[in-house]
Design a protein around this motif. Structure first.
Motif, PDB file in Angstrom:
ATOM      1  N   VAL A  64      27.453  46.262  47.847  1.00  0.00           N
ATOM      2  CA  VAL A  64      28.509  47.073  48.023  1.00  0.00           C
ATOM      3  C   VAL A  64      29.243  47.202  49.410  1.00  0.00           C
ATOM      4  O   VAL A  64      30.449  47.382  49.488  1.00  0.00           O
ATOM      5  CB  VAL A  64      28.308  48.692  47.388  1.00  0.00           C
ATOM      6  N   ALA A  65      28.387  47.286  50.443  1.00  0.00           N
ATOM      7  CA  ALA A  65      28.985  47.426  51.872  1.00  0.00           C
ATOM      8  C   ALA A  65      29.430  46.030  51.967  1.00  0.00           C
ATOM      9  O   ALA A  65      30.611  46.266  53.075  1.00  0.00           O
ATOM     10  CB  ALA A  65      27.630  47.887  52.538  1.00  0.00           C
ATOM     11  N   THR A  66      29.036  45.052  51.907  1.00  0.00           N
ATOM     12  CA  THR A  66      29.522  43.781  52.311  1.00  0.00           C
ATOM     13  C   THR A  66      30.892  43.527  51.684  1.00  0.00           C
ATOM     14  O   THR A  66      32.017  43.247  52.464  1.00  0.00           O
ATOM     15  CB  THR A  66      28.654  42.771  51.828  1.00  0.00           C
ATOM     16  N   MET A  67      30.974  43.916  50.387  1.00  0.00           N
ATOM     17  CA  MET A  67      32.438  43.483  49.729  1.00  0.00           C
ATOM     18  C   MET A  67      33.370  44.701  49.897  1.00  0.00           C
ATOM     19  O   MET A  67      34.533  44.330  49.954  1.00  0.00           O
ATOM     20  CB  MET A  67      32.241  43.408  48.083  1.00  0.00           C
ATOM     21  N   GLY A  68      32.934  45.778  50.535  1.00  0.00           N
ATOM     22  CA  GLY A  68      33.793  46.971  50.431  1.00  0.00           C
ATOM     23  C   GLY A  68      34.540  46.780  51.959  1.00  0.00           C
ATOM     24  O   GLY A  68      35.515  46.929  52.137  1.00  0.00           O
ATOM     25  N   ALA A  69      33.475  46.194  53.039  1.00  0.00           N
ATOM     26  CA  ALA A  69      34.217  46.100  54.165  1.00  0.00           C
ATOM     27  C   ALA A  69      34.872  44.820  54.609  1.00  0.00           C
ATOM     28  O   ALA A  69      35.765  44.875  55.523  1.00  0.00           O
ATOM     29  CB  ALA A  69      32.881  46.234  55.341  1.00  0.00           C
ATOM     30  N   LEU A 104      43.172  28.021  52.310  1.00  0.00           N
ATOM     31  CA  LEU A 104      41.764  27.658  51.603  1.00  0.00           C
ATOM     32  C   LEU A 104      41.011  29.160  51.511  1.00  0.00           C
ATOM     33  O   LEU A 104      40.397  28.963  50.614  1.00  0.00           O
ATOM     34  CB  LEU A 104      40.944  26.703  52.710  1.00  0.00           C
ATOM     35  N   CYS A 105      41.166  29.781  52.327  1.00  0.00           N
ATOM     36  CA  CYS A 105      40.619  31.138  52.273  1.00  0.00           C
ATOM     37  C   CYS A 105      40.960  31.864  51.044  1.00  0.00           C
ATOM     38  O   CYS A 105      40.322  32.498  50.176  1.00  0.00           O
ATOM     39  CB  CYS A 105      40.531  32.243  53.357  1.00  0.00           C
ATOM     40  N   VAL A 106      42.526  31.949  50.663  1.00  0.00           N
ATOM     41  CA  VAL A 106      43.001  32.833  49.711  1.00  0.00           C
ATOM     42  C   VAL A 106      42.398  31.995  48.376  1.00  0.00           C
ATOM     43  O   VAL A 106      41.980  32.714  47.406  1.00  0.00           O
ATOM     44  CB  VAL A 106      44.503  32.432  49.677  1.00  0.00           C
ATOM     45  N   GLY A 107      42.543  30.574  48.354  1.00  0.00           N
ATOM     46  CA  GLY A 107      42.039  29.762  47.206  1.00  0.00           C
ATOM     47  C   GLY A 107      40.526  30.284  46.855  1.00  0.00           C
ATOM     48  O   GLY A 107      40.029  30.222  45.788  1.00  0.00           O
ATOM     49  N   ILE A 108      39.550  30.260  47.847  1.00  0.00           N
ATOM     50  CA  ILE A 108      38.371  30.192  47.749  1.00  0.00           C
ATOM     51  C   ILE A 108      38.131  31.706  47.142  1.00  0.00           C
ATOM     52  O   ILE A 108      37.479  32.195  46.186  1.00  0.00           O
ATOM     53  CB  ILE A 108      37.304  29.832  48.840  1.00  0.00           C
ATOM     54  N   CYS A 109      38.572  32.747  47.801  1.00  0.00           N
ATOM     55  CA  CYS A 109      38.561  34.083  47.282  1.00  0.00           C
ATOM     56  C   CYS A 109      39.168  34.293  46.027  1.00  0.00           C
ATOM     57  O   CYS A 109      38.493  35.032  45.291  1.00  0.00           O
ATOM     58  CB  CYS A 109      39.286  35.106  48.303  1.00  0.00           C
ATOM     59  N   ALA A 113      37.067  35.610  42.868  1.00  0.00           N
ATOM     60  CA  ALA A 113      37.322  36.847  42.216  1.00  0.00           C
ATOM     61  C   ALA A 113      37.273  36.566  40.509  1.00  0.00           C
ATOM     62  O   ALA A 113      37.102  37.342  39.664  1.00  0.00           O
ATOM     63  CB  ALA A 113      38.845  37.388  42.574  1.00  0.00           C
ATOM     64  N   TRP A 114      37.928  35.387  40.379  1.00  0.00           N
ATOM     65  CA  TRP A 114      37.971  34.878  39.007  1.00  0.00           C
ATOM     66  C   TRP A 114      36.770  34.883  38.257  1.00  0.00           C
ATOM     67  O   TRP A 114      36.611  35.447  37.057  1.00  0.00           O
ATOM     68  CB  TRP A 114      38.966  33.602  38.773  1.00  0.00           C
ATOM     69  N   PHE A 115      35.908  34.010  38.924  1.00  0.00           N
ATOM     70  CA  PHE A 115      34.666  34.048  38.318  1.00  0.00           C
ATOM     71  C   PHE A 115      33.756  35.297  38.233  1.00  0.00           C
ATOM     72  O   PHE A 115      33.245  35.578  37.116  1.00  0.00           O
ATOM     73  CB  PHE A 115      33.803  32.901  38.910  1.00  0.00           C
ATOM     74  N   SER A 116      34.050  36.247  39.188  1.00  0.00           N
ATOM     75  CA  SER A 116      33.329  37.546  38.858  1.00  0.00           C
ATOM     76  C   SER A 116      33.987  38.398  38.020  1.00  0.00           C
ATOM     77  O   SER A 116      33.163  38.926  37.191  1.00  0.00           O
ATOM     78  CB  SER A 116      33.605  38.430  40.442  1.00  0.00           C
ATOM     79  N   ILE A 117      35.115  38.176  37.631  1.00  0.00           N
ATOM     80  CA  ILE A 117      35.810  39.218  36.435  1.00  0.00           C
ATOM     81  C   ILE A 117      35.489  38.449  35.227  1.00  0.00           C
ATOM     82  O   ILE A 117      34.948  39.110  34.384  1.00  0.00           O
ATOM     83  CB  ILE A 117      37.501  38.862  36.530  1.00  0.00           C
ATOM     84  N   VAL A 147      36.594  43.085  42.586  1.00  0.00           N
ATOM     85  CA  VAL A 147      37.426  43.768  43.619  1.00  0.00           C
ATOM     86  C   VAL A 147      37.394  43.436  45.079  1.00  0.00           C
ATOM     87  O   VAL A 147      38.429  42.998  45.658  1.00  0.00           O
ATOM     88  CB  VAL A 147      36.788  45.277  43.407  1.00  0.00           C
ATOM     89  N   GLY A 148      36.383  43.099  45.544  1.00  0.00           N
ATOM     90  CA  GLY A 148      36.082  42.621  47.043  1.00  0.00           C
ATOM     91  C   GLY A 148      37.036  41.359  47.180  1.00  0.00           C
ATOM     92  O   GLY A 148      37.683  41.104  47.980  1.00  0.00           O
ATOM     93  N   PHE A 149      36.664  40.327  46.471  1.00  0.00           N
ATOM     94  CA  PHE A 149      37.162  39.043  46.655  1.00  0.00           C
ATOM     95  C   PHE A 149      38.762  38.905  46.129  1.00  0.00           C
ATOM     96  O   PHE A 149      39.528  38.343  47.023  1.00  0.00           O
ATOM     97  CB  PHE A 149      36.468  37.925  45.654  1.00  0.00           C
ATOM     98  N   THR A 150      39.160  39.943  45.493  1.00  0.00           N
ATOM     99  CA  THR A 150      40.701  40.110  45.126  1.00  0.00           C
ATOM    100  C   THR A 150      41.197  40.646  46.361  1.00  0.00           C
ATOM    101  O   THR A 150      42.489  40.033  46.801  1.00  0.00           O
ATOM    102  CB  THR A 150      40.802  40.892  43.929  1.00  0.00           C
ATOM    103  N   LEU A 151      40.562  41.694  46.932  1.00  0.00           N
ATOM    104  CA  LEU A 151      41.262  42.270  48.238  1.00  0.00           C
ATOM    105  C   LEU A 151      41.064  41.233  49.315  1.00  0.00           C
ATOM    106  O   LEU A 151      42.200  41.293  50.244  1.00  0.00           O
ATOM    107  CB  LEU A 151      40.508  43.641  48.520  1.00  0.00           C
ATOM    108  N   CYS A 152      40.122  40.459  49.595  1.00  0.00           N
ATOM    109  CA  CYS A 152      39.996  39.375  50.459  1.00  0.00           C
ATOM    110  C   CYS A 152      41.119  38.462  50.381  1.00  0.00           C
ATOM    111  O   CYS A 152      41.749  37.943  51.231  1.00  0.00           O
ATOM    112  CB  CYS A 152      38.710  38.742  50.207  1.00  0.00           C
ATOM    113  N   ALA A 153      41.411  37.948  49.130  1.00  0.00           N
ATOM    114  CA  ALA A 153      42.552  37.128  48.915  1.00  0.00           C
ATOM    115  C   ALA A 153      43.784  37.739  49.235  1.00  0.00           C
ATOM    116  O   ALA A 153      44.737  36.911  50.039  1.00  0.00           O
ATOM    117  CB  ALA A 153      42.574  36.548  47.503  1.00  0.00           C
ATOM    118  N   THR A 154      44.072  38.981  48.944  1.00  0.00           N
ATOM    119  CA  THR A 154      45.370  39.745  49.356  1.00  0.00           C
ATOM    120  C   THR A 154      45.414  39.773  50.736  1.00  0.00           C
ATOM    121  O   THR A 154      46.637  39.358  51.310  1.00  0.00           O
ATOM    122  CB  THR A 154      45.697  40.789  48.614  1.00  0.00           C
ATOM    123  N   GLU A 155      44.431  40.138  51.524  1.00  0.00           N
ATOM    124  CA  GLU A 155      44.416  40.099  52.981  1.00  0.00           C
ATOM    125  C   GLU A 155      44.931  38.859  53.552  1.00  0.00           C
ATOM    126  O   GLU A 155      45.647  38.965  54.487  1.00  0.00           O
ATOM    127  CB  GLU A 155      43.498  40.614  53.553  1.00  0.00           C
TER     128      GLU A 155
END
Length: 177
Positions: A64-69, A104-109, A113-117, A147-155
């Protein structure tokens, strides 16, 4: 056009709220883990039975801390970047490389996120649980990743949309969109 702009502003604001909420959650989880470990050690040193859930809680808390931060770290440009390539290349190549890396970062994230969903939905449909010293629905773990990977992709995507250099370490004000 104005309606689209309002929608995008609302979407950006919702993203800001989610990023800072996840960072706040990460901080709370770290504090709770810290306190749980102190209680565990104190109880052991006093010869009392320590809580059995401390180890499992710590493991879940690290996820949670890793994906939250992570999304806030990306926003504030505190992610890892190997500067070696920049030392012998020109600004034009650096900009192209930066765009390639961000894409590349957007794609990986997005893939993560897709696989996590998918995994969260599958775990929820099967009613799977993670059994350690505490019982936790397994979908929760995948949902945190989603949630974490989706937000990383948007960032990361914001760097492209705003034509910003994600490697400049300038301070970014909280709440800035």
């Amino acid at each position: 056009m104005k309606a689209v702009r309002l929608f995008l502003c609302g979407l950006a604001r919702a993203n800001d709220i989610a990023v800072f909420a996840m960072a706040g959650l990460a901080g709370l989880v770290l504090v709770a883990t810290f306190l749980a470990i102190i209680v565990d050690v104190l109880m052991r040193n006093l010869g009392l039975a320590s809580p059995s859930w401390t180890s499992a809680l710590s493991e879940y808390a690290m996820l949670v801390a890793t994906m939250g931060a992570a999304p806030l770290l990306i926003r504030e440009r505190r992610h890892v970047w190997v500067e070696f390539i920049e030392s012998f290349t020109g600004p034009r190549f650096q900009r192209r490389l930066a765009v390639l890396v961000v894409l590349l970062c957007v794609g990986i994230c997005a893939v993560m996120a897709w696989f996590s969903i998918v995994m969260a939905l599958d775990s929820a449909a099967r009613a799977e649980v993670d059994i350690r010293s505490i019982i936790l629905p397994r979908w929760f773990l995948y949902a945190v990743l989603a949630v974490g990977f989706t937000l990383c992709a948007t960032e990361f995507g914001r760097f492209i949309l705003r034509r910003e250099d994600m490697y400049e370490k300038g301070p970014v004000e909280p709440g800035a969109t």
